[in-house]
Scaffold this motif. Structure first.
Motif, PDB file in Angstrom:
ATOM      1  N   GLU A  64       0.890  -1.041   0.247  1.00 56.54           N
ATOM      2  CA  GLU A  64      -0.303  -0.444   0.021  1.00 56.54           C
ATOM      3  C   GLU A  64       0.717   1.348   0.131  1.00 56.54           C
ATOM      4  N   ARG A  65       0.656   1.848  -0.579  1.00 60.37           N
ATOM      5  CA  ARG A  65       1.272   3.476  -0.583  1.00 60.37           C
ATOM      6  C   ARG A  65       0.453   4.649  -0.746  1.00 60.37           C
ATOM      7  N   GLU A  66       0.956   6.089  -0.292  1.00 55.53           N
ATOM      8  CA  GLU A  66      -0.085   6.925  -0.237  1.00 55.53           C
ATOM      9  C   GLU A  66      -0.523   7.506  -1.624  1.00 55.53           C
ATOM     10  N   PHE A  67      -1.770   7.738  -1.908  1.00 51.91           N
ATOM     11  CA  PHE A  67      -2.298   8.723  -3.050  1.00 51.91           C
ATOM     12  C   PHE A  67      -1.713   9.541  -3.517  1.00 51.91           C
ATOM     13  N   GLU A  68      -1.269  10.368  -2.218  1.00 53.67           N
ATOM     14  CA  GLU A  68      -0.512  11.649  -2.462  1.00 53.67           C
ATOM     15  C   GLU A  68       1.351  11.807  -3.533  1.00 53.67           C
ATOM     16  N   ALA A  69       1.748   9.747  -2.798  1.00 56.23           N
ATOM     17  CA  ALA A  69       3.552   9.651  -2.800  1.00 56.23           C
ATOM     18  C   ALA A  69       3.656   9.272  -4.510  1.00 56.23           C
ATOM     19  N   ALA A  70       1.840   8.930  -4.956  1.00 54.74           N
ATOM     20  CA  ALA A  70       1.793   7.758  -6.051  1.00 54.74           C
ATOM     21  C   ALA A  70       1.420   8.981  -7.031  1.00 54.74           C
ATOM     22  N   LEU A  96       9.085   5.685  -3.641  1.00 58.81           N
ATOM     23  CA  LEU A  96       7.651   4.478  -3.708  1.00 58.81           C
ATOM     24  C   LEU A  96       7.977   2.809  -3.467  1.00 58.81           C
ATOM     25  N   LEU A  97       8.814   2.615  -3.270  1.00 58.66           N
ATOM     26  CA  LEU A  97       9.445   1.215  -3.118  1.00 58.66           C
ATOM     27  C   LEU A  97       9.656   1.047  -2.012  1.00 58.66           C
ATOM     28  N   ALA A  98       8.493   0.191  -1.108  1.00 62.78           N
ATOM     29  CA  ALA A  98       8.925  -0.217  -0.292  1.00 62.78           C
ATOM     30  C   ALA A  98       9.955  -1.168   0.200  1.00 62.78           C
ATOM     31  N   GLU A  99      10.215  -1.883   1.721  1.00 63.75           N
ATOM     32  CA  GLU A  99      11.794  -1.827   1.802  1.00 63.75           C
ATOM     33  C   GLU A  99      11.902  -3.675   1.326  1.00 63.75           C
ATOM     34  N   PRO A 100      10.585  -3.927   1.730  1.00 64.81           N
ATOM     35  CA  PRO A 100      10.424  -5.607   1.276  1.00 64.81           C
ATOM     36  C   PRO A 100      10.487  -5.315   0.023  1.00 64.81           C
ATOM     37  N   GLN A 101       9.741  -4.638  -1.025  1.00 60.36           N
ATOM     38  CA  GLN A 101      10.318  -5.169  -2.977  1.00 60.36           C
ATOM     39  C   GLN A 101      12.359  -4.574  -3.123  1.00 60.36           C
ATOM     40  N   ARG A 102      12.513  -3.604  -2.376  1.00 65.06           N
ATOM     41  CA  ARG A 102      13.521  -2.995  -2.348  1.00 65.06           C
ATOM     42  C   ARG A 102      14.637  -5.095  -2.405  1.00 65.06           C
ATOM     43  N   GLU A 103      13.999  -5.586  -1.550  1.00 71.89           N
ATOM     44  CA  GLU A 103      14.486  -6.929  -1.168  1.00 71.89           C
ATOM     45  C   GLU A 103      14.544  -7.803  -1.593  1.00 71.89           C
ATOM     46  N   LEU A 104      13.202  -7.650  -2.413  1.00 70.40           N
ATOM     47  CA  LEU A 104      13.139  -8.619  -3.391  1.00 70.40           C
ATOM     48  C   LEU A 104      13.902  -9.097  -4.508  1.00 70.40           C
ATOM     49  N   LEU A 105      13.465  -7.016  -5.132  1.00 69.76           N
ATOM     50  CA  LEU A 105      14.024  -7.009  -6.021  1.00 69.76           C
ATOM     51  C   LEU A 105      15.959  -6.675  -5.815  1.00 69.76           C
ATOM     52  N   ASP A 106      16.131  -6.783  -5.243  1.00 66.49           N
ATOM     53  CA  ASP A 106      17.715  -7.444  -4.956  1.00 66.49           C
ATOM     54  C   ASP A 106      18.078  -8.788  -5.129  1.00 66.49           C
ATOM     55  N   ALA A 107      17.079  -9.776  -4.437  1.00 66.13           N
ATOM     56  CA  ALA A 107      17.375 -10.955  -4.827  1.00 66.13           C
ATOM     57  C   ALA A 107      16.973 -11.631  -5.651  1.00 66.13           C
ATOM     58  N   VAL A 108      16.340 -10.447  -7.120  1.00 63.59           N
ATOM     59  CA  VAL A 108      17.242 -10.868  -8.206  1.00 63.59           C
ATOM     60  C   VAL A 108      17.745 -10.299  -8.773  1.00 63.59           C
ATOM     61  N   GLY A 109      18.863  -9.196  -8.155  1.00 67.84           N
ATOM     62  CA  GLY A 109      19.895  -8.351  -8.916  1.00 67.84           C
ATOM     63  C   GLY A 109      19.464  -7.330  -9.190  1.00 67.84           C
ATOM     64  N   LEU A 110      18.507  -6.809  -8.806  1.00 65.51           N
ATOM     65  CA  LEU A 110      18.299  -5.042  -9.565  1.00 65.51           C
ATOM     66  C   LEU A 110      18.433  -4.595  -7.716  1.00 65.51           C
ATOM     67  N   THR A 111      19.407  -4.291  -7.981  1.00 62.97           N
ATOM     68  CA  THR A 111      19.939  -3.543  -6.858  1.00 62.97           C
ATOM     69  C   THR A 111      19.000  -1.858  -7.517  1.00 62.97           C
ATOM     70  N   ASP A 112      19.364  -0.936  -6.327  1.00 61.81           N
ATOM     71  CA  ASP A 112      18.807   0.377  -6.348  1.00 61.81           C
ATOM     72  C   ASP A 112      19.540   1.360  -7.629  1.00 61.81           C
ATOM     73  N   GLY A 113      20.959   1.126  -7.746  1.00 60.95           N
ATOM     74  CA  GLY A 113      21.425   1.440  -9.289  1.00 60.95           C
ATOM     75  C   GLY A 113      21.006   1.133  -9.995  1.00 60.95           C
ATOM     76  N   ARG A 114      20.450  -0.251 -10.504  1.00 59.62           N
ATOM     77  CA  ARG A 114      19.844  -0.343 -11.697  1.00 59.62           C
ATOM     78  C   ARG A 114      18.323   0.264 -11.748  1.00 59.62           C
ATOM     79  N   LEU A 115      18.020   0.560 -10.588  1.00 60.06           N
ATOM     80  CA  LEU A 115      16.487   1.293 -10.383  1.00 60.06           C
ATOM     81  C   LEU A 115      16.235   2.790 -10.739  1.00 60.06           C
ATOM     82  N   GLU A 116      18.013   2.792 -10.925  1.00 62.57           N
ATOM     83  CA  GLU A 116      17.561   4.412 -11.407  1.00 62.57           C
ATOM     84  C   GLU A 116      17.454   5.460 -13.120  1.00 62.57           C
TER      85      GLU A 116
END
Length: 254
Positions: A129-135, A146-166
């Motif tokens: 869930e995200r805040e409406f204004e943040a959306a 906008l990414l929640a911390e668990p989502q960052r952890e899941l993306l990191d598990a498949v090789g998509l670190t923050d640098g690759r999400l810029e």
């Protein structure tokens, strides 16, 4: 150690495109005022290849980033959610081998079974869930926050670190309307969702969830229920997410 997560449920889908979507809309006697209206955006890094084809690197890595929010206006719930979806889902480390949830987020695993072949594809989704204004801010370009911390952890598990999400590009909006219906022929609620874009691409998807052991039977029941409503399921299938994201990317003038 990694492994494939185990799905215990399936989502069975039949999609209609273009003129067939319009015919399905009429046959099912849908009224947009009765449905929930949402705006949908995706994020990727679209490129145009030397052969003029649109490429979507994240989607090619089987990663979908999708934001849904209620349309503004009278009666809007002003709710929003962000989903990280892996489809097909790769091997994952142990924290992600089972469904789990936390405060304002949920991780689920299921089989996507799109018609007409209904071939199962393992899919894992983490919806937060995200805040409406943040959306709204994310749609204007500030996706990273906008990414929640668990989502960052899941993306990191498949090789998509923050640098690759810029430098991701927002693709949207998709104008969506969703209905929930009870059909006598089916044991669970039927979900109908219409997607349209400003360049007149149109999809209408009819779906129902089932336990894995019941999925083959429910596939038959859904097909039969559509025929009883004078709808012939398409002989070919197209993934609406890929088709819509590609169409939206073409409008960027790459």
């Amino acid at each position: 150690m990694t492994d494939f997560p185990t799905a215990e449920a399936a989502e069975i889908k039949v999609s209609f495109v273009g003129a067939e979507a319009e015919e399905a809309f009429d046959a099912l006697e849908l009224d947009r005022d009765d449905g929930r209206r949402r705006a949908i955006h995706f994020w990727d890094r679209p490129r145009r290849s030397a052969g003029a084809e649109i490429t979507l690197p994240l989607l090619e890595q089987n990663v979908i980033l999708r934001l849904r929010r209620d349309r503004e206006g009278s009666g809007s719930k002003r709710e929003a959610d962000l989903t990280v979806k892996l489809r097909p889902c790769p091997r994952l480390p142990s924290p992600w081998l089972r469904e789990r949830e936390g405060e304002q987020w949920e991780f689920t695993v299921e089989e996507d079974r799109p018609g007409p072949a209904f071939k199962p594809v393992l899919a894992a989704s983490l919806q937060a869930e995200r805040e409406f204004e943040a959306a709204l801010d994310a749609e204007r370009g500030s996706f990273g926050r906008l990414l929640a911390e668990p989502q960052r952890e899941l993306l990191d598990a498949v090789g998509l670190t923050d640098g690759r999400l810029e430098d991701l590009t927002a693709l949207g909006p998709v104008h969506a309307v969703r209905w929930k219906q009870e059909w006598d022929e089916l044991p669970r609620t039927v979900t109908i969702e219409e997607w349209t874009t400003d360049d007149e691409l149109r999809f209408l998807e009819v779906s129902v969830r089932a336990d894995l052991e019941d999925a083959p039977e429910v596939q038959e029941l859904l097909t039969r229920a559509l025929r009883e409503r004078d709808l012939t399921p398409p002989l070919t299938g197209e993934t609406k997410t890929r088709a819509v994201m590609t169409a939206l990317a073409r409008t960027l003038g790459l």
